[in-house]
Design a protein around this motif. Structure first.
Motif, PDB file in Angstrom:
ATOM      1  N   UNK A  67       0.842  -1.198   0.000  1.00  0.00           N
ATOM      2  CA  UNK A  67       0.000   0.000   0.000  1.00  0.00           C
ATOM      3  C   UNK A  67       0.883   1.256   0.000  1.00  0.00           C
ATOM      4  N   UNK A  68       1.975   1.214   0.755  1.00  0.00           N
ATOM      5  CA  UNK A  68       2.901   2.346   0.786  1.00  0.00           C
ATOM      6  C   UNK A  68       3.527   2.558  -0.597  1.00  0.00           C
ATOM      7  N   UNK A  73       3.846   5.666  -5.702  1.00  0.00           N
ATOM      8  CA  UNK A  73       3.676   5.718  -7.157  1.00  0.00           C
ATOM      9  C   UNK A  73       2.637   6.769  -7.523  1.00  0.00           C
ATOM     10  N   UNK A  74       1.508   6.764  -6.808  1.00  0.00           N
ATOM     11  CA  UNK A  74       0.430   7.706  -7.125  1.00  0.00           C
ATOM     12  C   UNK A  74       0.871   9.154  -6.930  1.00  0.00           C
ATOM     13  N   UNK A  75       1.577   9.437  -5.819  1.00  0.00           N
ATOM     14  CA  UNK A  75       1.981  10.837  -5.591  1.00  0.00           C
ATOM     15  C   UNK A  75       3.115  11.267  -6.521  1.00  0.00           C
ATOM     16  N   UNK A  76       3.733  10.306  -7.207  1.00  0.00           N
ATOM     17  CA  UNK A  76       4.771  10.670  -8.184  1.00  0.00           C
ATOM     18  C   UNK A  76       4.156  11.240  -9.466  1.00  0.00           C
ATOM     19  N   UNK A  83      -3.443  13.582  -0.414  1.00  0.00           N
ATOM     20  CA  UNK A  83      -4.849  13.376  -0.058  1.00  0.00           C
ATOM     21  C   UNK A  83      -5.576  12.608  -1.161  1.00  0.00           C
ATOM     22  N   UNK A  84      -5.343  12.984  -2.420  1.00  0.00           N
ATOM     23  CA  UNK A  84      -5.957  12.263  -3.544  1.00  0.00           C
ATOM     24  C   UNK A  84      -5.512  10.805  -3.567  1.00  0.00           C
ATOM     25  N   UNK A  85      -4.231  10.572  -3.291  1.00  0.00           N
ATOM     26  CA  UNK A  85      -3.710   9.200  -3.272  1.00  0.00           C
ATOM     27  C   UNK A  85      -4.387   8.387  -2.172  1.00  0.00           C
ATOM     28  N   UNK A  86      -4.587   8.992  -0.995  1.00  0.00           N
ATOM     29  CA  UNK A  86      -5.272   8.285   0.099  1.00  0.00           C
ATOM     30  C   UNK A  86      -6.723   7.997  -0.249  1.00  0.00           C
ATOM     31  N   UNK A 124      -2.591   6.737 -15.674  1.00  0.00           N
ATOM     32  CA  UNK A 124      -2.443   5.578 -16.568  1.00  0.00           C
ATOM     33  C   UNK A 124      -1.141   5.659 -17.354  1.00  0.00           C
ATOM     34  N   UNK A 125      -0.873   6.825 -17.945  1.00  0.00           N
ATOM     35  CA  UNK A 125       0.336   6.988 -18.767  1.00  0.00           C
ATOM     36  C   UNK A 125       1.606   6.848 -17.918  1.00  0.00           C
ATOM     37  N   UNK A 126       1.617   7.512 -16.756  1.00  0.00           N
ATOM     38  CA  UNK A 126       2.831   7.529 -15.931  1.00  0.00           C
ATOM     39  C   UNK A 126       3.117   6.197 -15.234  1.00  0.00           C
TER      40      UNK A 126
END
Length: 194
Positions: A67-68, A73-76, A83-86, A124-126
């Motif tokens: 999960x970490x 990855x999401x915040x990258x 907040x969006x990643x959570x 999706x792209x990243x």
């Protein structure tokens, strides 16, 4: 950097936990999935990610290393904050996020509060080459499938009052056996298998 915390859960909510580590209370932002694994008053161990900004030092906690990793990855991705990643991690399983990225299913990502079309496409792209380990081979059936047919069928069944969770597995099984199935046939076959 603080890599993990081990201590007593002093306060617990769906979005944060306060952990007492030897008399020091750490405020940690968490996902709903992590929140469900914690118990008030009990000792816990969580992996953490520290984010230091000009205006704040933030700590985010995760029940699993996976999960970490997904959070990082999401915040990258440009435009996806912590907040969006959570919220993404609270709304979808890791496997579902990974499969949505691998299958270019931007519609699923956009169902999450705060994720618009552009952000979903950027995710999706990243991340398409970075989330392979999160998708599961036997349940990652949708990679062979036209997602449009699957999504239309599941949406049609939802309109009929059939829960998405019930129909998803059946849809995936049918589409794995016959990837050429069209929406109307898929709806009929799912209804027969319920």
């Amino acid at each position: 950097m603080i890599f993990f915390l081990k201590g007593i859960v002093q306060e617990l909510s769906p979005t944060y936990v306060i952990i007492d580590v030897n008399g020091v209370g750490y405020y940690v932002g968490i996902s709903l999935q992590t929140s469900n694994k914690l118990t008030l008053g009990k000792e816990t161990f969580i992996f953490t990610q520290q984010i230091i900004r000009e205006d704040a030092h933030l700590l985010f906690g995760f029940h699993t290393k996976e999960e970490k990793e997904m959070f990082n990855l999401l915040i990258s991705v440009n435009g996806v904050g912590a907040v969006s990643a959570l919220i993404l991690l609270s709304s979808l399983d890791l496997k579902d996020i990974a499969n949505a990225i691998l299958n270019k299913n931007s519609a699923l990502l956009q169902k999450v509060k705060g994720v618009g079309a552009k952000t979903a496409e950027r995710i999706i792209v990243d991340l398409k080459d970075k989330v392979l380990k999160f998708g599961t081979s036997d349940e990652n059936i949708s990679t062979f499938v036209d997602n449009k047919v699957r999504e239309e069928s599941l949406s049609a069944l939802e309109v009929l009052g059939i829960s998405r969770k019930m129909s998803e597995k059946i849809a995936d099984r049918i589409l794995k056996q016959n990837p050429e199935t069209q929406t109307e046939d898929l709806v009929k076959q799912i209804l027969k298998n319920l």
